[in-house]
Design an enzyme around this catalytic site. Structure first.
Site, short mmCIF file in Angstrom:
data_model
loop_
_atom_site.label_atom_id
_atom_site.label_comp_id
_atom_site.label_asym_id
_atom_site.label_seq_id
_atom_site.Cartn_x
_atom_site.Cartn_y
_atom_site.Cartn_z
N GLU A 47 0.63 -1.17 0.02
CA GLU A 47 -0.06 0.09 -0.02
C GLU A 47 0.90 1.16 -0.07
OE1 GLU A 47 -3.29 0.52 -0.31
OE2 GLU A 47 -3.76 -1.76 -0.33
N SER A 107 -42.11 -39.33 34.76
CA SER A 107 -41.53 -40.10 35.80
C SER A 107 -40.04 -39.69 36.50
CB SER A 107 -41.11 -41.67 35.55
OG SER A 107 -42.36 -42.29 35.33
#
Length: 776
Positions: free
Chosen positions: A87, A461
């Site tokens: 860059e 149960s």
């Protein structure tokens, strides 16, 4: 000089002078209209909300921008050099505008070469923070002026820090810290040369050269970056060649390491409650109590069980229909047709391009064409018949679900359906209440309802152990005998006749011990036990485990688990049995911290498990646990010990009437977990379905991971119990149980004076609940 030449020269000079004056005037004009630099002088990056497991794995993120701020002194030199190489290699030499770059760009434009930008890192910072992306003379002048001012006010490191954290890099990732996580699932410091070069190539055009959307273009851009790194001396030839040839493991869109969407939503809500909309921009991090491996194991176990249940259901027909063109790019058209259909990693959405009883050809949302043959067609057979009903028929354009199974290098596909049943799983540490795994449903994107915390269902149960606990304080012992016979007494409210509870298997075994009764989940024994204890007393006692009496029936259907509980509440109750008698508060959110790691909120530490805070006597818990160990060894949950090959497992199945709810709740002393499967709109899960067949496999699959490496820990008998001739008893009843036999009609054969139910102050009576005729 001839007069003509002189005139031309004077004219040209005048034009140049006018242009210079115009340029100077423009510079002066725009320099007075530049935005203030507060945003870069006092940089406060918008950072998304992140949610983590206790062991540091990211669960989710929230916010329009993904950003992980990395201070310049923590940014790897490799990453900095890769960015500067491609860059702005002379970044540390120029004053904000690069003469070299301007001349290079001008020459390329004049000679017809590849158009080049001349923006320095500083100019890109100016543009990113203050300007639009439109290429106009006004923007370029402002960009240059802002760059010069930024260079005057900030150091080179400060400018580079802004760039590395603010630049957009695709996939909602802003800054290289976020990009490292998005594309590679790594921290920035963990990237190698090839990965760093890939990211460094993104700023120029993150949409065009994005490794997720177009890996080929991204690789070409990466090669340019690597060449620049070689040319500038950042890397040597050997490193360059190695990085160029390295295969990259790029994350797929939406790929996550841990599936915990319901917990992520719990975390998001917790933060929003405290800081409002700032939750999505302040870089807040939420640390949960989840363990990554446990959570993923639970998620996969629940999905396997729900998908397996769906495979036993009748074919309902395709999910929809899409019109496909007769010719052209069929794969592209098919993929386009599926864009509005929710894809899934296990149940892949596909559109059919051709179908007959022997083969179905379909295209996945990814564009891949697959073929389904043989056993893979079995589930959808009614839709492949020549005269199939319209609603069931699979034809060209039908949208269906496919499940893939890898065998060697090939994948075998089968047609399936999106499940209609739901499920939930939660596991927690019984000593601290810290939740280790929580799966609130089959698929969060399809159903956000959290079944772990919000689904109130009949426990069946799985509720019985708490009633047996009450029975032990009412004079019964594990070897006390109770009649297992058809009910011929009152109705559930104590009135004559009108109630016909049954055992789930339809069998009655006459007089059996409490231990045998719970091991085999005998409903009629539970009914007689509750009548002996007393409904009010039983409600009062079960509240010690955390159950809300208002959500339990105030009649004998209490014995069949006909009240309501959530998986989380049931897990908390079983934690009391696992830890020796203390109630703990389930905790999911451990800590909320700001972007700097400072704690905003923290969960209180677990309370001390001392005698002052005890909820249930240790000896009572031990007797219940001894029964639950038998259930997991030779009873309705015998598959638990048989599969996991360890003796320190305890638990109870639960199946409500007509198999509407299927449960398994159980523990090893280090972890307690509950699994549930059912429909949101309560209805039967199917003939023959049960807690042992549906929920128990989920529990076993998850526990295989959670108990890996955990030593066997058998519960030791506490003070106050002794091994009698037949079974464990309270010490004072070593010779004679207070209730040796409980006859039908409530008559008692006592070997010693019966003990009264040990309970605290009476609690409000519960409202009546619908009766459940059978539970197991």
């Amino acid at each position: 000089m001839t007069p003509l030449v002189k005139k031309i020269a004077l004219g040209a000079g005048a034009v140049v002078g006018a242009l210079v004056l115009l340029f100077v005037a423009s510079v002066v004009w725009y320099s007075t209209r530049l935005p203030p630099l507060d945003e870069v002088l006092d940089y406060r990056p918008r950072q998304h909300l992140q949610v983590f497991t206790a062991d540091g794995v990211e669960i989710a993120e929230f916010g329009s921008e993904r950003r992980v701020f990395v201070p310049i002194d923590k940014a790897p030199k490799l990453m900095q050099d890769a960015v500067l190489a491609v860059e702005d290699w002379h970044f540390r030499e120029h004053g904000g505008i690069s003469g070299r770059a301007l001349l290079r760009a001008l020459w390329a434009n004049l000679t017809g070469g590849m158009p080049q930008g001349a923006s320095t890192i500083t100019q890109q910072v100016a543009r990113t923070f203050f300007l639009s992306t439109r290429r106009t003379p006004e923007r370029k002048i402002k960009e240059a002026l802002l760059a010069l001012e930024i260079e005057r006010r900030l150091s080179k490191d400060q400018i580079l820090e802004l760039y590395l954290n603010q630049i957009y890099l695709g996939q909602r990732a802003y800054g290289f810290g976020a990009a490292a996580q998005v594309y590679f699932g790594k921290e920035l410091a963990e990237l190698d040369v090839a990965e760093a070069a890939m990211l460094a190539g993104l700023p120029q055009n993150p949409g065009y050269a994005n490794p997720i959307t177009n890996l080929e273009r991204a690789k070409r851009r990466q090669a340019i970056v690597l060449q620049r790194m070689l040319d500038t001396g950042v890397i040597d030839e050997k490193t360059y060649r190695k990085a160029l040839d390295e295969p990259l493991a790029v994350r797929k869109p939406g790929e996550v390491e841990v599936h915990a969407a319901h917990v992520a939503e719990m975390a998001r809500q917790a933060v929003v409650e405290r800081v409002g909309d700032k939750a999505y921009t302040q870089g807040i991090r939420v640390y949960t109590s989840l363990r990554a491996a446990d959570q993923e194991a639970a998620y996969k176990a629940l999905r396997r069980a729900v998908i397996a249940h769906e495979s036993r259901q009748a074919w309902r027909g395709p999910e929809g229909h899409e019109d496909l063109p007769a010719d052209g790019d069929l794969e592209r058209a098919a993929a386009q047709a599926l864009r509005d259909h929710n894809d899934d990693e296990d149940l892949r959405v596909a559109v059919v391009t051709s179908a007959n009883p022997k083969e179905v050809v379909a295209v996945l949302a990814s564009g891949e064409t697959v073929r389904v043959t043989g056993a893979g067609l079995r589930a959808a057979a009614p839709g492949l018949q020549p005269k199939a009903k319209e609603a069931l028929a699979i034809t060209r354009g039908s949208v269906i679900r496919l499940a893939g199974r890898t065998r060697g290098e090939r994948t075998e596909w089968s047609i399936t359906q999106w499940p209609r049943a739901e499920g939930a799983f939660v596991a927690l540490d019984p000593k601290t209440g810290r939740v280790r795994a929580l799966v609130g449903g089959f698929d969060f994107s399809a159903q956000q309802f959290n079944h772990v915390t919000q689904a109130w269902r009949q426990p069946g149960s799985s509720f019985k152990p708490f009633l047996y606990s009450a029975a032990f304080e009412a004079g019964l012992m594990p070897d006390s005998v109770v009649d297992d016979e058809p009910w011929s007494g009152t109705d559930a409210n104590g009135n004559p006749g009108g109630w016909d509870p049954k055992n789930s298997d339809g069998r009655y075994d006459g007089p059996i011990t409490l231990r045998e009764a719970l091991t085999r989940s005998k409903n009629l024994v539970s009914v007689r036990v509750v009548r002996h204890v007393g409904i009010a007393e039983a409600l009062q006692w079960t509240s010690r485990f955390g159950f809300d009496p208002k959500r339990q029936p105030d009649n004998l259907t209490l014995a069949l688990g006909a009240g309501s509980t959530t998986p989380m509440q049931l897990a908390s109750a079983y934690a009391v049995l696992a830890n020796g008698g203390w109630r703990v508060t389930p905790t999911v959110i451990e800590r909320i911290a700001d972007a700097d790691g400072k704690t905003i909120w923290q969960a209180p530490p677990p309370p001390a498990l001392d005698e002052e805070s005890r909820a249930v006597p240790a000896r009572n818990v031990f007797l219940v646990d001894s029964l639950l160990n038998d259930v997991a060894r030779v009873g309705t949950a015998a598959r638990a010990q048989a599969s996991l090959k360890r003796p320190d497992l305890y638990g109870k199945t639960g199946t409500t009437n007509d198999a509407v709810d299927a449960w398994f709740a159980g523990f090893q002393p280090s972890v307690v977990a509950v699994a549930w499967i059912g429909y949101d709109e309560p209805r039967s899960l199917g003939s023959g379905e049960s807690g042992g067949g549906l929920a128990l496999p989920v529990w076993i699959d998850a526990m295989q991971v959670m108990l890996r490496g955990v030593p066997v820990t058998m519960l030791e008998p506490p003070e106050g119990v002794v091994r009698g001739a037949q079974d464990w008893r309270y010490t004072e009843w070593a010779e004679h149980a207070p209730v040796a036999r409980l006859h039908d009609g409530g008559e008692v054969e006592a070997g010693a004076p019966a003990a009264s139910a040990a309970a605290s102050a009476p609690l409000p009576a519960a409202a009546s609940a619908p009766a459940s005729a059978a539970s197991r």
